[in-house]
Design a protein around this motif. Structure first.
Motif, mmCIF file in Angstrom:
data_model
loop_
_atom_site.group_PDB
_atom_site.id
_atom_site.type_symbol
_atom_site.label_atom_id
_atom_site.label_comp_id
_atom_site.label_asym_id
_atom_site.label_seq_id
_atom_site.Cartn_x
_atom_site.Cartn_y
_atom_site.Cartn_z
ATOM 1 N N UNK A 160 5.776 7.598 -2.840
ATOM 2 C CA UNK A 160 4.432 7.019 -2.764
ATOM 3 C C UNK A 160 4.404 5.556 -3.199
ATOM 4 N N UNK A 161 5.551 4.924 -3.185
ATOM 5 C CA UNK A 161 5.671 3.490 -3.473
ATOM 6 C C UNK A 161 5.151 3.120 -4.870
ATOM 7 N N UNK A 162 5.200 4.091 -5.778
ATOM 8 C CA UNK A 162 4.776 3.825 -7.145
ATOM 9 C C UNK A 162 3.275 3.763 -7.341
ATOM 10 N N UNK A 163 2.507 4.216 -6.350
ATOM 11 C CA UNK A 163 1.052 4.130 -6.446
ATOM 12 C C UNK A 163 0.430 5.493 -6.718
ATOM 13 N N UNK A 164 -0.705 5.463 -7.428
ATOM 14 C CA UNK A 164 -1.512 6.663 -7.571
ATOM 15 C C UNK A 164 -2.207 6.931 -6.246
ATOM 16 N N UNK A 165 -2.808 8.109 -6.113
ATOM 17 C CA UNK A 165 -3.539 8.424 -4.890
ATOM 18 C C UNK A 165 -4.673 7.426 -4.666
ATOM 19 N N UNK A 166 -5.409 7.107 -5.723
ATOM 20 C CA UNK A 166 -6.502 6.144 -5.593
ATOM 21 C C UNK A 166 -5.977 4.763 -5.232
ATOM 22 N N UNK A 167 -4.858 4.391 -5.821
ATOM 23 C CA UNK A 167 -4.256 3.098 -5.522
ATOM 24 C C UNK A 167 -3.779 3.019 -4.084
ATOM 25 N N UNK A 168 -3.248 4.124 -3.551
ATOM 26 C CA UNK A 168 -2.795 4.136 -2.170
ATOM 27 C C UNK A 168 -3.967 4.038 -1.202
ATOM 28 N N UNK A 169 -5.029 4.773 -1.477
ATOM 29 C CA UNK A 169 -6.224 4.705 -0.627
ATOM 30 C C UNK A 169 -6.766 3.276 -0.614
ATOM 31 N N UNK A 170 -6.795 2.649 -1.768
ATOM 32 C CA UNK A 170 -7.280 1.266 -1.868
ATOM 33 C C UNK A 170 -6.395 0.328 -1.054
ATOM 34 N N UNK A 171 -5.088 0.532 -1.106
ATOM 35 C CA UNK A 171 -4.159 -0.325 -0.360
ATOM 36 C C UNK A 171 -4.387 -0.172 1.141
ATOM 37 N N UNK A 172 -4.523 1.066 1.601
ATOM 38 C CA UNK A 172 -4.731 1.310 3.029
ATOM 39 C C UNK A 172 -6.053 0.691 3.491
ATOM 40 N N UNK A 173 -7.102 0.821 2.685
ATOM 41 C CA UNK A 173 -8.387 0.213 3.033
ATOM 42 C C UNK A 173 -8.267 -1.302 3.112
ATOM 43 N N UNK A 174 -7.494 -1.868 2.206
ATOM 44 C CA UNK A 174 -7.280 -3.320 2.213
ATOM 45 C C UNK A 174 -6.637 -3.750 3.528
ATOM 46 N N UNK A 175 -5.661 -2.981 3.982
ATOM 47 C CA UNK A 175 -4.992 -3.288 5.251
ATOM 48 C C UNK A 175 -5.948 -3.106 6.427
ATOM 49 N N UNK A 176 -6.574 -1.936 6.527
ATOM 50 C CA UNK A 176 -7.395 -1.629 7.699
ATOM 51 C C UNK A 176 -8.623 -2.528 7.788
ATOM 52 N N UNK A 177 -9.237 -2.831 6.659
ATOM 53 C CA UNK A 177 -10.412 -3.712 6.674
ATOM 54 C C UNK A 177 -10.035 -5.126 7.101
ATOM 55 N N UNK A 178 -8.884 -5.590 6.629
ATOM 56 C CA UNK A 178 -8.424 -6.936 6.987
ATOM 57 C C UNK A 178 -8.092 -6.998 8.475
ATOM 58 N N UNK A 179 -7.435 -5.965 8.977
ATOM 59 C CA UNK A 179 -7.091 -5.929 10.396
ATOM 60 C C UNK A 179 -8.348 -5.912 11.257
ATOM 61 N N UNK A 180 -9.316 -5.103 10.880
ATOM 62 C CA UNK A 180 -10.569 -5.009 11.650
ATOM 63 C C UNK A 180 -11.318 -6.346 11.647
#
Length: 279
Positions: free
Chosen positions: A177-197
């Protein structure tokens, strides 16, 4: 009278002793490497070498599945630098009508074969898109989305370009999980998807496996109503999907590692692939 070649005898004796010692040393090293939690540098691939499904194959094994359901499916493939220059006309003739090509990884790698694969698939008539292999332990989601867009991950409404795909799966270079908590991973994915959109006007496709998603995001349902799902499941059925998704857009049903054999079903006929391309 036989001549005793003392020098030769000593050398032969030394070689046998050396060989025996080397054998013992190798046996000891093998036992050490077999211990749980022990890894050698050779077991960790070089950064940039990951391909779509690499972590899934390592976790679930390399299998072939994919019994076609009642809905018409459209065949596609994914490629990366491992595939070199791809014979796109051959794939087209075999019935492959769309492709996703690896463009980037993290903020440190661009595929040297991207142009041949991305343009080559387009030139034979395929609908194609690009994907980004995520490394959430290296830089932010926003930084990786911007890097992806700048190196082939953009989108244009030409009817033959699919929205970019985020490949988020088991980490081939370290902790799952790349050293991330579940909440941290969700936040990272949102950061990517929101930026892409924000940059392209399109919601990226998310490629993942249900077991990884459950393990590393806590089975988050935050993306199911927004992002098309590309599910990796090497079996005869798609199985349970991650929370939030009622149906997959794409199913990667087989993986054969770094060959042009990682095939997927698009859930619908060619007009549905075109619809995703057009937005």
């Amino acid at each position: 009278m036989p001549v005793h070649r003392s020098g030769t005898a000593r050398r032969g004796h030394a070689v046998r002793n050396h060989s025996a010692a080397a054998g013992i040393l190798l046996a000891v090293l093998a036992l050490i490497l077999a211990l749980p939690g022990t890894a050698s540098a050779a077991q960790t691939p070089a950064r940039g070498t990951a391909w779509l499904g690499m972590g899934v194959a390592a976790h679930d094994g390399v299998h072939t599945g994919g019994v076609s359901p009642m809905v018409t499916q459209t065949e596609g493939v994914d490629t990366s630098s491992h595939n070199g220059n791809v014979a796109w006309s051959t794939l087209w003739s075999s019935g492959v009508k769309w492709a996703y090509v690896k463009a980037t990884e993290g903020t440190y790698y661009t595929s040297p074969n991207f142009a041949q694969q991305y343009n080559g698939s387009y030139n034979v008539g395929m609908i194609r898109g690009s994907y980004h292999f995520a490394t959430p332990d290296t830089t932010s989601g926003a930084a990786q989305a911007n890097y992806f867009i700048a190196h082939g991950g953009g989108w244009s409404k030409d009817g033959k370009t699919l929205p970019g795909a985020l490949d988020i799966e088991w980490n081939p270079y370290g902790a799952a999980c790349y050293g991330k908590t579940a909440a941290g991973m969700v936040s990272w994915i949102k950061d990517f998807t929101n930026t892409y959109k924000a940059a392209t006007g399109r919601d990226p496709v998310i490629y993942t496996a249900t077991s990884w998603w459950t393990q590393c995001t806590g089975n988050s349902a935050s993306f199911g109503s927004i992002n098309p799902l590309w599910i990796a499941r090497y079996a005869t059925a798609v199985g349970t999907l991650p929370a939030g998704w009622g149906v997959q857009t794409i199913w990667q049903y087989t993986s054969s590692g770094p060959t042009v054999g990682d095939h997927s079903h698009f859930n619908g006929d060619l007009s549905r692939v075109q619809a995703l391309a057009n937005g």
